[in-house]
Structure formats: C-alpha cells, structure tokens
Enzyme design. Structure first.
Site, PDB file in Angstrom:
ATOM      1  N   LEU A  94      -5.333  -7.061 -20.479  1.00  0.00           N
ATOM      2  CA  LEU A  94      -4.426  -6.985 -19.326  1.00  0.00           C
ATOM      3  C   LEU A  94      -3.313  -5.959 -19.568  1.00  0.00           C
ATOM      4  O   LEU A  94      -2.571  -6.057 -20.546  1.00  0.00           O
ATOM      5  CB  LEU A  94      -3.815  -8.370 -19.062  1.00  0.00           C
ATOM      6  CG  LEU A  94      -2.841  -8.441 -17.880  1.00  0.00           C
ATOM      7  CD1 LEU A  94      -3.550  -8.168 -16.574  1.00  0.00           C
ATOM      8  CD2 LEU A  94      -2.132  -9.777 -17.856  1.00  0.00           C
ATOM      9  N   ASP A  95      -3.196  -4.987 -18.658  1.00  0.00           N
ATOM     10  CA  ASP A  95      -2.181  -3.922 -18.751  1.00  0.00           C
ATOM     11  C   ASP A  95      -2.209  -3.246 -20.123  1.00  0.00           C
ATOM     12  O   ASP A  95      -1.170  -2.776 -20.601  1.00  0.00           O
ATOM     13  CB  ASP A  95      -0.772  -4.471 -18.474  1.00  0.00           C
ATOM     14  CG  ASP A  95      -0.648  -5.049 -17.075  1.00  0.00           C
ATOM     15  OD1 ASP A  95      -1.341  -4.560 -16.169  1.00  0.00           O
ATOM     16  OD2 ASP A  95       0.136  -5.998 -16.899  1.00  0.00           O
ATOM     17  N   ARG A 155     -14.252 -16.079 -11.636  1.00  0.00           N
ATOM     18  CA  ARG A 155     -13.901 -14.661 -11.693  1.00  0.00           C
ATOM     19  C   ARG A 155     -15.146 -13.773 -11.714  1.00  0.00           C
ATOM     20  O   ARG A 155     -15.173 -12.700 -11.119  1.00  0.00           O
ATOM     21  CB  ARG A 155     -13.033 -14.395 -12.920  1.00  0.00           C
ATOM     22  CG  ARG A 155     -12.393 -13.034 -12.874  1.00  0.00           C
ATOM     23  CD  ARG A 155     -11.341 -12.881 -13.930  1.00  0.00           C
ATOM     24  NE  ARG A 155     -11.946 -12.766 -15.248  1.00  0.00           N
ATOM     25  CZ  ARG A 155     -11.253 -12.637 -16.364  1.00  0.00           C
ATOM     26  NH1 ARG A 155      -9.944 -12.644 -16.331  1.00  0.00           N
ATOM     27  NH2 ARG A 155     -11.860 -12.535 -17.525  1.00  0.00           N
ATOM     28  N   MET A 212      -3.530  -7.344  -7.369  1.00  0.00           N
ATOM     29  CA  MET A 212      -2.859  -8.351  -8.192  1.00  0.00           C
ATOM     30  C   MET A 212      -3.809  -9.425  -8.720  1.00  0.00           C
ATOM     31  O   MET A 212      -3.533 -10.617  -8.633  1.00  0.00           O
ATOM     32  CB  MET A 212      -1.698  -8.968  -7.404  1.00  0.00           C
ATOM     33  CG  MET A 212      -0.672  -7.946  -6.958  1.00  0.00           C
ATOM     34  SD  MET A 212      -0.091  -6.837  -8.273  1.00  0.00           S
ATOM     35  CE  MET A 212       1.244  -7.817  -8.916  1.00  0.00           C
ATOM     36  N   LEU A 257      -9.104  -8.452 -13.626  1.00  0.00           N
ATOM     37  CA  LEU A 257     -10.534  -8.187 -13.489  1.00  0.00           C
ATOM     38  C   LEU A 257     -11.234  -8.483 -14.810  1.00  0.00           C
ATOM     39  O   LEU A 257     -10.711  -8.161 -15.879  1.00  0.00           O
ATOM     40  CB  LEU A 257     -10.743  -6.727 -13.069  1.00  0.00           C
ATOM     41  CG  LEU A 257     -10.211  -6.424 -11.659  1.00  0.00           C
ATOM     42  CD1 LEU A 257     -10.000  -4.937 -11.460  1.00  0.00           C
ATOM     43  CD2 LEU A 257     -11.144  -6.999 -10.609  1.00  0.00           C
ATOM     44  N   HIS A 295       1.175   0.538 -13.266  1.00  0.00           N
ATOM     45  CA  HIS A 295       1.935  -0.664 -13.612  1.00  0.00           C
ATOM     46  C   HIS A 295       3.426  -0.311 -13.644  1.00  0.00           C
ATOM     47  O   HIS A 295       3.800   0.728 -14.175  1.00  0.00           O
ATOM     48  CB  HIS A 295       1.482  -1.181 -14.986  1.00  0.00           C
ATOM     49  CG  HIS A 295       2.181  -2.443 -15.392  1.00  0.00           C
ATOM     50  ND1 HIS A 295       1.880  -3.669 -14.837  1.00  0.00           N
ATOM     51  CD2 HIS A 295       3.201  -2.661 -16.267  1.00  0.00           C
ATOM     52  CE1 HIS A 295       2.664  -4.594 -15.359  1.00  0.00           C
ATOM     53  NE2 HIS A 295       3.477  -4.006 -16.230  1.00  0.00           N
ATOM     54  N   SER A 335       3.701   3.367 -15.431  1.00  0.00           N
ATOM     55  CA  SER A 335       2.634   3.893 -16.288  1.00  0.00           C
ATOM     56  C   SER A 335       1.318   3.895 -15.532  1.00  0.00           C
ATOM     57  O   SER A 335       1.028   2.959 -14.776  1.00  0.00           O
ATOM     58  CB  SER A 335       2.441   2.990 -17.523  1.00  0.00           C
ATOM     59  OG  SER A 335       3.662   2.728 -18.174  1.00  0.00           O
ATOM     60  N   ASN A 381      -5.243   2.189 -13.357  1.00  0.00           N
ATOM     61  CA  ASN A 381      -4.258   1.241 -12.818  1.00  0.00           C
ATOM     62  C   ASN A 381      -2.861   1.828 -12.937  1.00  0.00           C
ATOM     63  O   ASN A 381      -2.588   2.612 -13.845  1.00  0.00           O
ATOM     64  CB  ASN A 381      -4.319  -0.072 -13.610  1.00  0.00           C
ATOM     65  CG  ASN A 381      -3.347  -1.118 -13.079  1.00  0.00           C
ATOM     66  OD1 ASN A 381      -3.230  -1.317 -11.870  1.00  0.00           O
ATOM     67  ND2 ASN A 381      -2.633  -1.785 -13.970  1.00  0.00           N
ATOM     68  N   GLY A 384       0.787  -1.230   0.000  1.00  0.00           N
ATOM     69  CA  GLY A 384       0.000   0.000   0.000  1.00  0.00           C
ATOM     70  C   GLY A 384       0.815   1.274   0.000  1.00  0.00           C
ATOM     71  O   GLY A 384       0.347   2.310   0.477  1.00  0.00           O
TER      72      GLY A 384
HETATM   73  C1  GAR Z   1       3.352  -1.225  -7.470  1.00  0.00           C
HETATM   74  O1  GAR Z   1       4.699  -1.183  -7.824  1.00  0.00           O
HETATM   75  C2  GAR Z   1       2.473  -1.347  -8.696  1.00  0.00           C
HETATM   76  O2  GAR Z   1       3.016  -0.727  -9.827  1.00  0.00           O
HETATM   77  C3  GAR Z   1       2.412  -2.842  -8.876  1.00  0.00           C
HETATM   78  O3  GAR Z   1       2.304  -3.349  -7.574  1.00  0.00           O
HETATM   79  C4  GAR Z   1       3.035  -2.495  -6.686  1.00  0.00           C
HETATM   80  C5  GAR Z   1       2.177  -2.242  -5.471  1.00  0.00           C
HETATM   81  O4  GAR Z   1       2.906  -1.583  -4.491  1.00  0.00           O
HETATM   82  N1  GAR Z   1       1.311  -3.218  -9.702  1.00  0.00           N
HETATM   83  C6  GAR Z   1       1.353  -4.177 -10.608  1.00  0.00           C
HETATM   84  O5  GAR Z   1       2.322  -4.868 -10.801  1.00  0.00           O
HETATM   85  C7  GAR Z   1       0.051  -4.359 -11.381  1.00  0.00           C
HETATM   86  N2  GAR Z   1       0.295  -5.038 -12.618  1.00  0.00           N
HETATM   87  P1  GAR Z   1       2.202  -0.922  -3.239  1.00  0.00           P
HETATM   88  O6  GAR Z   1       1.279  -1.966  -2.632  1.00  0.00           O
HETATM   89  O7  GAR Z   1       3.333  -0.599  -2.312  1.00  0.00           O
HETATM   90  O8  GAR Z   1       1.453   0.301  -3.689  1.00  0.00           O
END
Ligand code: GAR
Length: 230
Positions: free
Chosen positions: A145-146, A66, A91, A94, A110, A137, A108, A13
């Site tokens: 996805l992404d 899902r 993670m 959706l 990424h 991004s 989102n 988070g």
């Molecule tokens: C972040 O680095 C985000 O970009 C990645 O998860 C991390 C969450 O960190 N998201 C993905 O990989 C989604 N495809 P956080 O819980 O410390 O915010």
C-alpha cells in the site's frame, strides 16, 4: 496510435480534469479511453461524461471479496486496451490479482512525500507533526500500500497559519502539475519500470524519484533526465 489511459477514481476528479486539460493543451499526447469509478456519485464521472469519455461504475460492495472486485475491474478495463492505468483518487486497496495483471503500467498519486505518511488523512498528520515540508508523490503501484517505486515528488511548503483545507488545496494544485508531467513521460515512452528501478530516458532515477520544487513551473514535456543532477 495514441497512448491509451484508463483513469480510476472515487471522488471529485480534479486530477482527471487536470489530465484532460493537459491533453487539450497538447502537453500530454494521450487519450483517456475510459474512466472507472467505484462510486456512482463521484463528481469525476460528470467531468468524463462532459468530455465524451466512456465511464463505468464498479462498486466494491457488490462483490463478496477483494479478488472478485479486482476481477470485475480488470474485465471492464481490458475491453479498452489501456497502455497505462492511472489511479487518481481511487480509494480502494487493490489486490495482487489486479496489480500483477498490469505490471509496470499502473500509476498512483498520493498526497504526501512518500515514503512518509502512507494511508489516509495525510494533511492533518503533517500539521499535527509540525512538519515544514509536505507534497505529493506519483509512483508505480505494487502490492504494498502506497509503497511502489517512486517516479516523482512535488514539494509543498507548510505555512504557519495553514489549516487542513489550505494545505490540501496547495498540495492538490501541485498534483495537477505533477501527474500530467509524469504521464507525458510515460506516453512518450520515456518512463519505464525495470528490475533495477524506475528509468527516465534510460537513466535510473534516485529512490525518491524526480523532485519538483515549489518554485518550478515546468510544461509537462520540458523536464529532461539531464535535470536530475540538481
Ligand atoms: C488526491 O488528492 C489524491 O492524491 C488522493 O485523493 C485525491 C483525489 O482527488 N489519493 C489518495 O489519497 C490515494 N491514497 P481528485 O478526485 O480531486 O483527483
């Protein structure tokens, strides 16, 4: 009425924390109405609780498919009437039920310069490829996805002695600038997804979105659409 965010997490988070700090600094005029986690042990839940924000846990494994998971998420979220849904390290993929329930309202972040390195382990893959540029991004979410329309990317240099850990830290530090910046555009009504693409202040962004360079240190509201010609 203030712009209502619902933040979806699965982990630490730190992006949620950065969003809350931007709100506290008045760089983002919004409120986090709810934090939803797919894990009961996500560190982000403690951050939300400490900030007095309602939380909910919706675990994927408690639903047969899902579609049922998506429906359960929507039900929890809709009670909080979000203007924008913020995927911040959520993670799970959706499905169409979820994505199409929030057209133009689902964002989102990424950890790569999309469209490069969709999916997992982005930092290791960038290092293995010997790339000199990496980054993160923010995009509108679609069923791909992404793959949704890009809003903004922050560039991060890859250094000769980088490890996965040092590189991921540098990328995350930019995530914590980029996401509040994009959300401040959104909360002030400047950012829209249209049939033509992503618009900021009524101007169409390029397909790669707005670019935040490594040297840029903008306050979240200080970047204007007129900066795009660079
Ligand atoms: C972040 O680095 C985000 O970009 C990645 O998860 C991390 C969450 O960190 N998201 C993905 O990989 C989604 N495809 P956080 O819980 O410390 O915010």
């Amino acid at each position: 009425m203030s712009h209502r965010l619902v933040v979806l997490i699965s982990g630490r988070g730190t992006n949620l924390q950065a969003i809350l700090e931007a709100i506290a600094r008045d760089q983002l005029t919004a409120e986090v109405a709810l934090v939803v986690s797919s894990r009961a042990d996500a560190g982000g839940l403690d951050i939300a609780t400490r900030a007095g924000i309602p939380t909910a846990v919706v675990r994927r494994k408690e639903y047969p498919g899902r579609a049922e998971f998506d429906q359960a998420l929507c039900k929890v979220i809709d009670d909080h009437h979000p203007d924008t849904l913020v995927l911040a390290g959520f993670m799970h993929v959706l499905g169409p039920e979820f994505v199409n329930h929030y057209p133009g309202r689902l964002l989102n972040i990424h950890p790569s310069l999309l469209p490069h390195y969709r999916g997992l382990d982005t930092h290791a893959r960038v290092l293995a490829a010997g790339d000199s540029d990496h980054g993160c991004s923010v995009h509108f979410v679609t069923e791909e996805l992404d793959g949704g329309p890009l809003i903004a990317r922050a560039l991060v240099p890859v250094l000769a002695n980088d490890t996965e850990e040092t590189l991921s830290k540098r990328v995350q530090s930019r995530e914590h600038v980029l996401y509040p910046l994009v959300l401040s555009w959104r909360a002030s009504g400047r950012l829209r997804l249209t049939e033509k693409g992503v618009e900021l202040d009524g101007r169409l962004l390029p397909p790669e979105g707005f670019q935040l360079d490594w040297e840029d240190h903008p306050g979240p509201v200080s970047v204007a659409a007129s900066d795009f010609g660079r």
